[in-house]
Scaffold this active site. Structure first.
Site, PDB file in Angstrom:
ATOM      1  N   HIS A 169       0.821  -1.213   0.000  1.00 52.24           N
ATOM      2  CA  HIS A 169       0.000   0.000   0.000  1.00 52.24           C
ATOM      3  C   HIS A 169       0.853   1.259   0.000  1.00 52.24           C
ATOM      4  O   HIS A 169       2.080   1.212   0.132  1.00 52.24           O
ATOM      5  CB  HIS A 169      -0.945  -0.007   1.211  1.00 52.24           C
ATOM      6  CG  HIS A 169      -0.238   0.042   2.542  1.00 52.24           C
ATOM      7  ND1 HIS A 169       0.229   1.202   3.103  1.00 52.24           N
ATOM      8  CD2 HIS A 169       0.075  -0.951   3.413  1.00 52.24           C
ATOM      9  CE1 HIS A 169       0.789   0.939   4.272  1.00 52.24           C
ATOM     10  NE2 HIS A 169       0.721  -0.363   4.481  1.00 52.24           N
ATOM     11  N   CYS A 185       3.025  -4.797   6.861  1.00 50.12           N
ATOM     12  CA  CYS A 185       2.675  -4.450   5.492  1.00 50.12           C
ATOM     13  C   CYS A 185       3.876  -3.864   4.748  1.00 50.12           C
ATOM     14  O   CYS A 185       4.833  -3.395   5.361  1.00 50.12           O
ATOM     15  CB  CYS A 185       1.531  -3.441   5.483  1.00 50.12           C
ATOM     16  SG  CYS A 185      -0.042  -4.124   6.053  1.00 50.12           S
TER      17      CYS A 185
END
Length: 216
Positions: A169, A185
């Site tokens: 992301h 992440c």
């Protein structure tokens, strides 16, 4: 280059111990002299423009660039090297587009093989149950926007048809590229994740390596 400490002290709000480390109500580089040191303008996007980072303030190796690639992975696959802090999109048998990334802090990095099960433009964000246990004061929801921990785009990683809660992301923290700061992440500059988003589709294979291997 401004320091991480100085960058953090100019931001309003409490830390987010999730895919983000800080939050800010309104990201306005043109009115904030410290943020202006990082940003040089905006790229048109909907529903929010994407702030563009002054790449001269980054280590050159973390800038998006085409590089020679000799790995065994097929063109069209994504390879994340946790140790290098790099993401490779294999584009040809001997070539890849390389992006600098931020990765999970010690003990939070994931490795393995997954697929892109879903893609989202300016996604909203909800912390996982594990994040809430670690930091109960986290907001339970944050809508899409410039201060959202997932940034301008998100690729959701799946195994066997199930979301494994790890994402590739964007981020509004450009200083974090090349660092171990997230809860696992993989984060890119917003402008980089927007570029990657256009190049891959749902079903893309993602290899996440640590210590040179992706098999647990």
């Amino acid at each position: 280059m401004i320091s991480r400490r100085l960058f953090l002290t100019t931001l309003a709000g409490a830390p987010l111990a999730a895919c983000n480390t800080v939050q800010r109500a309104n990201l306005e580089p043109e009115t904030d002299p410290e943020l202006a040191a990082w940003y040089i303008g905006y790229a048109p996007d909907e529903p929010y423009p994407i702030p563009l980072v002054d790449r001269s303030k980054m280590d050159p190796k973390f800038r998006r660039q085409t590089v020679a690639y000799k790995g065994p992975e097929r063109p069209g696959t994504i390879v994340v090297d946790i140790d290098e802090r790099m993401l490779y999109l294999v584009t040809d048998q001997n070539e890849a587009m390389r992006y600098g990334v931020g990765v999970g802090r010690q003990g939070f990095s994931w490795r393995g093989v997954a697929t892109v099960g879903r893609k989202a433009v300016w996604p909203d964000w909800r912390p996982t149950s594990t994040m809430m246990k670690i930091k109960p004061e986290l907001p339970t929801y944050r809508e899409a926007g410039l201060d959202n921990p997932l940034g301008a785009r998100a690729l959701y990683l799946y195994q066997n048809g199930r979301d494994i809660l790890f994402r590739i992301h964007g981020t509004n923290e450009p200083w974090s590229i090349g660092e171990q700061v997230s809860s696992g992440c993989v984060r890119l500059l917003n402008e980089d994740v927007a570029d990657l988003y256009t190049r891959v589709g749902v079903g893309t294979t993602v290899y996440v390596k640590r210590n040179g291997v992706y098999r647990v």
